[in-house]
Design an enzyme around this catalytic site. Structure first.
Site, PDB file in Angstrom:
ATOM      1  N   TRP A 252     -19.406  15.466 -55.112  1.00 28.23           N
ATOM      2  CA  TRP A 252     -18.309  15.088 -54.188  1.00 28.23           C
ATOM      3  C   TRP A 252     -16.983  14.879 -55.119  1.00 28.23           C
ATOM      4  CZ3 TRP A 252     -16.486  10.825 -56.733  1.00 28.23           C
ATOM      5  CH2 TRP A 252     -17.244  10.115 -57.360  1.00 28.23           C
ATOM      6  N   ASN A 253     -16.875  14.753 -56.366  1.00 23.89           N
ATOM      7  CA  ASN A 253     -15.692  14.431 -57.144  1.00 23.89           C
ATOM      8  C   ASN A 253     -14.813  15.463 -57.197  1.00 23.89           C
ATOM      9  OD1 ASN A 253     -17.573  15.659 -58.749  1.00 23.89           O
ATOM     10  ND2 ASN A 253     -16.676  14.821 -60.598  1.00 23.89           N
ATOM     11  N   LYS A 276     -25.676  22.999 -50.379  1.00 28.91           N
ATOM     12  CA  LYS A 276     -25.967  21.710 -49.920  1.00 28.91           C
ATOM     13  C   LYS A 276     -24.837  20.749 -50.605  1.00 28.91           C
ATOM     14  CE  LYS A 276     -27.678  17.667 -49.179  1.00 28.91           C
ATOM     15  NZ  LYS A 276     -26.518  16.833 -49.655  1.00 28.91           N
ATOM     16  N   HIS A 277     -23.854  20.267 -50.072  1.00 29.43           N
ATOM     17  CA  HIS A 277     -22.865  19.749 -50.512  1.00 29.43           C
ATOM     18  C   HIS A 277     -23.230  18.147 -50.468  1.00 29.43           C
ATOM     19  CE1 HIS A 277     -19.084  19.252 -52.615  1.00 29.43           C
ATOM     20  NE2 HIS A 277     -18.315  20.163 -51.880  1.00 29.43           N
ATOM     21  N   ALA A 278     -22.408  17.224 -51.208  1.00 28.77           N
ATOM     22  CA  ALA A 278     -22.493  15.648 -51.287  1.00 28.77           C
ATOM     23  C   ALA A 278     -22.374  15.341 -49.897  1.00 28.77           C
ATOM     24  CB  ALA A 278     -21.545  15.107 -52.188  1.00 28.77           C
ATOM     25  N   SER A 279     -23.298  14.471 -49.266  1.00 27.54           N
ATOM     26  CA  SER A 279     -23.210  13.880 -48.027  1.00 27.54           C
ATOM     27  C   SER A 279     -22.092  13.087 -47.697  1.00 27.54           C
ATOM     28  CB  SER A 279     -24.269  13.098 -47.782  1.00 27.54           C
ATOM     29  OG  SER A 279     -25.711  13.531 -47.901  1.00 27.54           O
ATOM     30  N   SER A 329     -25.987  13.713 -61.395  1.00 31.06           N
ATOM     31  CA  SER A 329     -26.285  12.942 -62.404  1.00 31.06           C
ATOM     32  C   SER A 329     -27.672  13.298 -62.949  1.00 31.06           C
ATOM     33  CB  SER A 329     -26.870  11.464 -61.524  1.00 31.06           C
ATOM     34  OG  SER A 329     -28.014  11.606 -60.621  1.00 31.06           O
ATOM     35  N   GLU A 350     -25.151  20.782 -64.614  1.00 31.18           N
ATOM     36  CA  GLU A 350     -24.490  20.237 -65.311  1.00 31.18           C
ATOM     37  C   GLU A 350     -24.349  18.732 -65.024  1.00 31.18           C
ATOM     38  OE1 GLU A 350     -19.495  19.424 -65.388  1.00 31.18           O
ATOM     39  OE2 GLU A 350     -20.522  20.711 -63.983  1.00 31.18           O
ATOM     40  N   CYS A 384     -16.698  13.987 -64.926  1.00 34.53           N
ATOM     41  CA  CYS A 384     -17.804  14.175 -65.860  1.00 34.53           C
ATOM     42  C   CYS A 384     -17.168  14.327 -67.314  1.00 34.53           C
ATOM     43  CB  CYS A 384     -18.943  15.149 -65.361  1.00 34.53           C
ATOM     44  SG  CYS A 384     -18.090  16.996 -65.173  1.00 34.53           S
TER      45      CYS A 384
END
Length: 463
Positions: A252-253, A276-279, A329, A350, A384
């Site tokens: 998401w960042n 598949k993106h962050a929810s 993560s 990554e 990150c």
């Protein structure tokens, strides 16, 4: 044709949509829905058909901002009704240049679970503005049949896409850059509203995404050219061929850049892509899929999978997926690597970092502090590659901390849509709470609070 999750190519043929008893998408004549009292709404969330009677569920056809083509389509619908057209699905088909059989083909190709109605029903994906705490329902997860359509579609499209001339693929990727630059404010605002990125940084992310597309579109043929090798054989070479379908699990960042950083080279190389993106950024995920369609990409070459994390393992295991990439993560990376490794599938990961920022005795402290603040607070610190550990030699440590504190306290924090604010909220309230827990534990173990070190008041996720 009106297709779920897209906002393009709807001006020529118009069909209505409803849900059958199983909850899957089916197609009816548009006039039938209006005969039941349907209301067509246009706004920030796209086109929503909200009928009554037998079509009692709210149907969200396109959870992105309305494109001009949709507005024209709606004008045609109104004109059609005003001229007294009526009847069944066959009449609707004639008006749009198709027929009821063609409309039925849409049901066969697209199957999405219905969005929860206002009277109840499950909505798997919501978006919460971290600056205000206000939430909005977006859509439910794909049904199993809908996922099957996306998977088989990507596999089928991979064959033709991989055989297409590389210069044609590059031209389409360059078209994505053009679409990004045509709508920078819309895409930037979407990022800011969903995960709190300061609007100036969001605009820069849109441009960076366009630059990435330009780069691979320009250099792709060179990167992928055959490399002739001297040998005792008649002809030896290194040849780069598509893998097939690549699944990307993205964070998401940087909700746009992370996607295009993977997608541009993968598509130029002849692969199809599943996202598949962050929810917590569902609107960004769906807007990106619509963006590729607007740029003219063939169907199923790029698709967004609206799935919860619990269903990703099955996608990785699917033989139609040939490689997986993840940015996230370390725990998530371990899980993805283990699942992909068990299937002998290539992975690119990554994961989280703990980058050191080292300041030596002869450093220009003004420059060091300027770079340190940028590195630590980019994207409100949610990067990150941000500086995580400051290692400063003892002879300049006190002076560095003094100047660093002054520079940090000069940062303005507030509404991320305000151009004057350098810091926005954190992307989610639980992330803010976890950060504060870490700060409190660090102080308890001997760390010294120099400035801040506490959440801001109010409904936003500010820290």
């Amino acid at each position: 044709l009106v297709q779920p999750g897209t906002a393009h190519a709807v001006t020529d043929r118009l069909v209505g949509v409803a849900f059958d008893e199983a909850g899957d998408l089916c197609v009816t004549g548009l006039v039938e829905a209006f005969a039941q009292g349907a209301v067509l709404k246009i706004g920030m969330q796209g086109v929503i058909l909200q009928p009554v009677g037998q079509f009692s569920e709210v149907i969200q056809l396109s959870p992105v901002e309305c494109a001009e083509s949709i507005e024209k389509a709606c004008a045609r619908i109104c004109q059609w009704i005003d001229t007294g057209h009526g009847g069944g699905g066959q009449q609707a088909g004639k008006t749009g240049g198709g027929n009821s059989n063609e409309a039925g083909a849409v049901h066969n190709r697209y199957s999405y679970r219905k969005r929860g109605s206002r009277t109840g029903g499950n909505v798997d994906f919501k978006t919460t503005n971290p600056a205000t705490g206000q939430s909005k329902e977006i859509c439910s997860a794909m049904t199993a049949p809908g996922l099957a359509v996306a998977m088989s579609g990507a596999a089928s499209a991979a064959v033709e896409w991989g055989m297409r001339d590389i210069h044609e693929r590059c031209e389409l990727v360059a078209g994505v850059a053009r679409v990004l630059r045509e709508n920078p404010e819309d895409y930037a605002r979407l990022m800011t509203l969903e995960m709190g990125k300061p609007i100036a940084e969001a605009r820069a992310e849109v441009e960076k995404s366009a630059l990435g597309c330009d780069y691979y579109a320009q250099h792709g043929p060179e990167f992928l050219a055959d490399e002739l090798i001297d040998s005792d054989a008649g002809r030896s070479l290194v040849c780069y061929q598509p893998l097939g379908t690549v699944l990307a699990i993205m964070p998401w960042n940087f909700p746009f850049w992370q996607v295009f950083r993977f997608a541009a080279p993968a598509l130029v190389a002849g692969n199809t892509c599943l996202l598949k993106h962050a929810s917590n950024v569902p609107q960004c995920a769906l807007a990106i899929q619509s963006l590729f369609a607007t740029a003219g990409f063939p169907e199923h070459v790029f698709s967004t999978l609206m799935l919860p994390s619990s269903r990703v393992a099955a996608v990785i295991e699917d033989p139609r997926v040939h490689a997986v990439t993840l940015t996230g993560s370390e725990p998530a990376g371990r899980q993805v690597a283990a699942k992909a490794g068990a299937q002998i599938k290539k992975t690119v990961l990554e994961l989280g970092g703990s980058d050191a920022f080292i300041v030596l005795e002869d450093a220009d402290l003004d420059l060091a502090v300027e770079v340190a603040v940028t590195s630590r607070f980019l994207n409100t610190g949610q990067s990150c590659i941000a500086a995580k550990r400051f290692i400063v030699v003892e002879t300049v440590a006190d002076e560095f901390v003094r100047r660093f504190r002054t520079a940090v306290e000069a940062l303005t924090m507030g509404d991320p849509l305000n151009e004057n604010n350098r810091l926005g909220p954190m992307a989610r309230h639980d992330l803010r709470d976890e950060l504060h827990r870490q700060v409190v534990e660090s102080i308890a173990q001997g760390a010294k609070a120099v400035t801040g070190c506490s959440p801001e008041g109010g409904d936003g996720a500010y820290y």
